[in-house]
Scaffold this motif. Structure first.
Motif, PDB file in Angstrom:
ATOM      1  N   LEU A 180      60.440 116.858  29.261  1.00 38.67           N
ATOM      2  CA  LEU A 180      61.390 117.213  30.301  1.00 38.67           C
ATOM      3  C   LEU A 180      60.768 118.270  31.209  1.00 38.67           C
ATOM      4  CD1 LEU A 180      64.380 117.214  31.419  1.00 38.67           C
ATOM      5  CD2 LEU A 180      64.789 119.077  29.796  1.00 38.67           C
ATOM      6  N   ARG A 181      60.760 117.997  32.499  1.00 36.35           N
ATOM      7  CA  ARG A 181      60.329 119.017  33.460  1.00 36.35           C
ATOM      8  C   ARG A 181      61.559 119.727  33.993  1.00 36.35           C
ATOM      9  NH1 ARG A 181      56.330 120.952  36.604  1.00 36.35           N
ATOM     10  NH2 ARG A 181      56.876 121.629  38.718  1.00 36.35           N
ATOM     11  N   LEU A 182      61.618 121.038  33.810  1.00 35.34           N
ATOM     12  CA  LEU A 182      62.757 121.808  34.293  1.00 35.34           C
ATOM     13  C   LEU A 182      62.853 121.688  35.812  1.00 35.34           C
ATOM     14  CD1 LEU A 182      62.327 125.076  32.168  1.00 35.34           C
ATOM     15  CD2 LEU A 182      63.830 123.122  31.710  1.00 35.34           C
ATOM     16  N   PRO A 183      64.046 121.471  36.348  1.00 39.39           N
ATOM     17  CA  PRO A 183      64.186 121.299  37.796  1.00 39.39           C
ATOM     18  C   PRO A 183      64.052 122.595  38.578  1.00 39.39           C
ATOM     19  CG  PRO A 183      66.339 121.249  36.760  1.00 39.39           C
ATOM     20  CD  PRO A 183      65.323 121.297  35.643  1.00 39.39           C
ATOM     21  N   PHE A 184      63.971 123.720  37.866  1.00 41.38           N
ATOM     22  CA  PHE A 184      63.848 125.013  38.531  1.00 41.38           C
ATOM     23  C   PHE A 184      63.084 125.964  37.613  1.00 41.38           C
ATOM     24  CE2 PHE A 184      68.429 124.278  37.406  1.00 41.38           C
ATOM     25  CZ  PHE A 184      68.307 124.661  36.078  1.00 41.38           C
ATOM     26  N   GLN A 185      62.768 127.146  38.105  1.00 36.10           N
ATOM     27  CA  GLN A 185      62.024 128.114  37.319  1.00 36.10           C
ATOM     28  C   GLN A 185      62.830 128.563  36.105  1.00 36.10           C
ATOM     29  OE1 GLN A 185      61.052 131.277  40.043  1.00 36.10           O
ATOM     30  NE2 GLN A 185      59.410 130.118  41.031  1.00 36.10           N
ATOM     31  N   ASP A 209      60.265 125.740  15.757  1.00 36.34           N
ATOM     32  CA  ASP A 209      60.420 125.150  14.426  1.00 36.34           C
ATOM     33  C   ASP A 209      61.186 123.830  14.486  1.00 36.34           C
ATOM     34  OD1 ASP A 209      59.075 127.276  13.322  1.00 36.34           O
ATOM     35  OD2 ASP A 209      60.894 128.377  12.788  1.00 36.34           O
ATOM     36  N   ALA A 210      61.923 123.604  15.586  1.00 35.50           N
ATOM     37  CA  ALA A 210      62.656 122.342  15.763  1.00 35.50           C
ATOM     38  C   ALA A 210      61.847 121.353  16.599  1.00 35.50           C
ATOM     39  CB  ALA A 210      64.010 122.607  16.419  1.00 35.50           C
ATOM     40  N   GLY A 211      60.573 121.666  16.833  1.00 32.53           N
ATOM     41  CA  GLY A 211      59.708 120.730  17.542  1.00 32.53           C
ATOM     42  C   GLY A 211      59.732 120.847  19.054  1.00 32.53           C
ATOM     43  N   VAL A 212      60.111 122.005  19.580  1.00 28.49           N
ATOM     44  CA  VAL A 212      60.154 122.207  21.026  1.00 28.49           C
ATOM     45  C   VAL A 212      58.937 123.033  21.452  1.00 28.49           C
ATOM     46  CG1 VAL A 212      61.420 123.259  22.945  1.00 28.49           C
ATOM     47  CG2 VAL A 212      62.663 122.081  21.127  1.00 28.49           C
ATOM     48  N   THR A 213      58.170 122.505  22.392  1.00 28.13           N
ATOM     49  CA  THR A 213      57.038 123.242  22.944  1.00 28.13           C
ATOM     50  C   THR A 213      57.202 123.355  24.457  1.00 28.13           C
ATOM     51  OG1 THR A 213      55.732 121.200  23.123  1.00 28.13           O
ATOM     52  CG2 THR A 213      55.464 122.510  21.119  1.00 28.13           C
ATOM     53  N   VAL A 214      56.726 124.464  25.008  1.00 21.85           N
ATOM     54  CA  VAL A 214      56.906 124.756  26.425  1.00 21.85           C
ATOM     55  C   VAL A 214      55.561 125.067  27.059  1.00 21.85           C
ATOM     56  CG1 VAL A 214      58.095 126.205  28.116  1.00 21.85           C
ATOM     57  CG2 VAL A 214      59.189 125.716  25.925  1.00 21.85           C
ATOM     58  N   ARG A 215      55.265 124.387  28.155  1.00 24.36           N
ATOM     59  CA  ARG A 215      54.076 124.681  28.954  1.00 24.36           C
ATOM     60  C   ARG A 215      54.515 124.760  30.410  1.00 24.36           C
ATOM     61  NH1 ARG A 215      52.180 121.238  24.969  1.00 24.36           N
ATOM     62  NH2 ARG A 215      50.408 122.038  23.750  1.00 24.36           N
ATOM     63  N   GLY A 216      54.641 125.980  30.903  1.00 21.26           N
ATOM     64  CA  GLY A 216      55.139 126.159  32.268  1.00 21.26           C
ATOM     65  C   GLY A 216      56.577 125.667  32.351  1.00 21.26           C
ATOM     66  N   ARG A 217      56.817 124.721  33.250  1.00 18.16           N
ATOM     67  CA  ARG A 217      58.164 124.166  33.403  1.00 18.16           C
ATOM     68  C   ARG A 217      58.348 122.854  32.657  1.00 18.16           C
ATOM     69  NH1 ARG A 217      59.449 124.723  39.799  1.00 18.16           N
ATOM     70  NH2 ARG A 217      61.004 123.134  39.247  1.00 18.16           N
ATOM     71  N   VAL A 218      57.338 122.452  31.873  1.00 20.44           N
ATOM     72  CA  VAL A 218      57.422 121.207  31.104  1.00 20.44           C
ATOM     73  C   VAL A 218      57.786 121.530  29.657  1.00 20.44           C
ATOM     74  CG1 VAL A 218      56.195 119.171  30.290  1.00 20.44           C
ATOM     75  CG2 VAL A 218      55.750 120.061  32.594  1.00 20.44           C
ATOM     76  N   VAL A 219      58.870 120.933  29.186  1.00 20.52           N
ATOM     77  CA  VAL A 219      59.353 121.151  27.820  1.00 20.52           C
ATOM     78  C   VAL A 219      59.229 119.840  27.050  1.00 20.52           C
ATOM     79  CG1 VAL A 219      61.286 121.876  26.381  1.00 20.52           C
ATOM     80  CG2 VAL A 219      60.987 122.882  28.655  1.00 20.52           C
ATOM     81  N   GLN A 220      58.561 119.893  25.911  1.00 23.14           N
ATOM     82  CA  GLN A 220      58.415 118.732  25.052  1.00 23.14           C
ATOM     83  C   GLN A 220      59.383 118.852  23.879  1.00 23.14           C
ATOM     84  OE1 GLN A 220      56.451 115.936  25.412  1.00 23.14           O
ATOM     85  NE2 GLN A 220      57.507 115.127  23.603  1.00 23.14           N
TER      86      GLN A 220
END
Length: 230
Positions: A180-185, A209-220
């Motif tokens: 998911l790419r966040l639509p805003f900052q 721990d729930a499998g969420v990773t964040v790189r900039g505005r992209v959330v996996q």
């Protein structure tokens, strides 16, 4: 209020957004047409101040493209976001039958297109058109229910739960994992969720721990099931 880029014509895409908004779509076809005719379509640069608290109230707005921050300032200049409005959202409905001054500040978060309605004209239409009055009542009802939901979530959900709920509702229906790419900052997301930026960062760290990773505005999101258990 300067720095308006331009006044533009209502495109088919903008029209579709407007007619789905409760402010217009809750009425009959005749009232919807009158409200559409009353709209001025305007664009603003990023970080443009639409109005400040206690300025004379002039307009009701519906967001067509971009995002608008609704916020308050305390006497020390500290900001607190009340709401982040995106496409299809309206704001200032509370002023139709209320105060003659704005109750908060509004600023565009990026280049933004708005449908702008003059409050005196809307008030006159309410008196003359039952369909417009019905649409406005529906819009006010939705605003109140949304405000109550926000208060409930603030009191019942932890910061990680608020972020998890946002990621779940923003992802594709039925997917077990997605990017998911966040639509805003992220600073704007923090305000939308009623969090300080540092609280948002801590929440994202907790969600690893729930499998969420964040790189900039992209959330996996790697495991939607685990996210639902937060």
């Amino acid at each position: 209020m300067t720095n308006v880029n331009k006044t533009v014509k209502l495109s088919n895409k903008d029209r579709n957004i407007l007619v789905r908004a409760p402010f217009i779509g809750a009425g009959d076809d005749a009232s919807a047409l009158k409200l559409l005719e009353a709209a001025a379509i305007v664009t603003f640069d990023p970080r443009h101040i639409l109005f400040r608290e206690n300025d004379p109230a002039e307009h009701l707005y519906c967001v067509l493209n971009g995002f608008v921050r609704i916020y308050r300032l305390n006497k020390d200049g500290r900001e607190a976001d009340i709401r982040v409005c995106g496409p299809g959202d309206t704001f200032n409905e509370c002023l139709i039958c209320g105060s003659d001054r704005y109750r908060y500040n509004a600023q565009t978060a990026e280049s933004t297109t708005l449908a702008r309605f003059e409050l005196p004209r809307i008030r006159n239409m309410i008196e003359q058109e039952p369909g417009v009055a019905k649409a406005v009542m529906q819009c006010l009802s939705n605003s109140l229910l949304n405000a109550m939901d926000c208060v409930a979530n603030d009191r019942l959900q932890t910061a990680p739960q608020r972020v998890a709920n946002y990621l779940i509702t923003s992802g594709p229906h039925g997917a077990t994992s997605y990017s998911l790419r966040l639509p805003f900052q992220k600073s704007l997301l923090a305000g939308k969720l009623g969090l300080a930026p540092e609280a948002l960062s801590r929440a994202f760290s907790t969600l690893r721990d729930a499998g969420v990773t964040v790189r900039g505005r992209v959330v996996q999101v790697n495991d939607i099931g685990a996210l639902r258990q937060i």
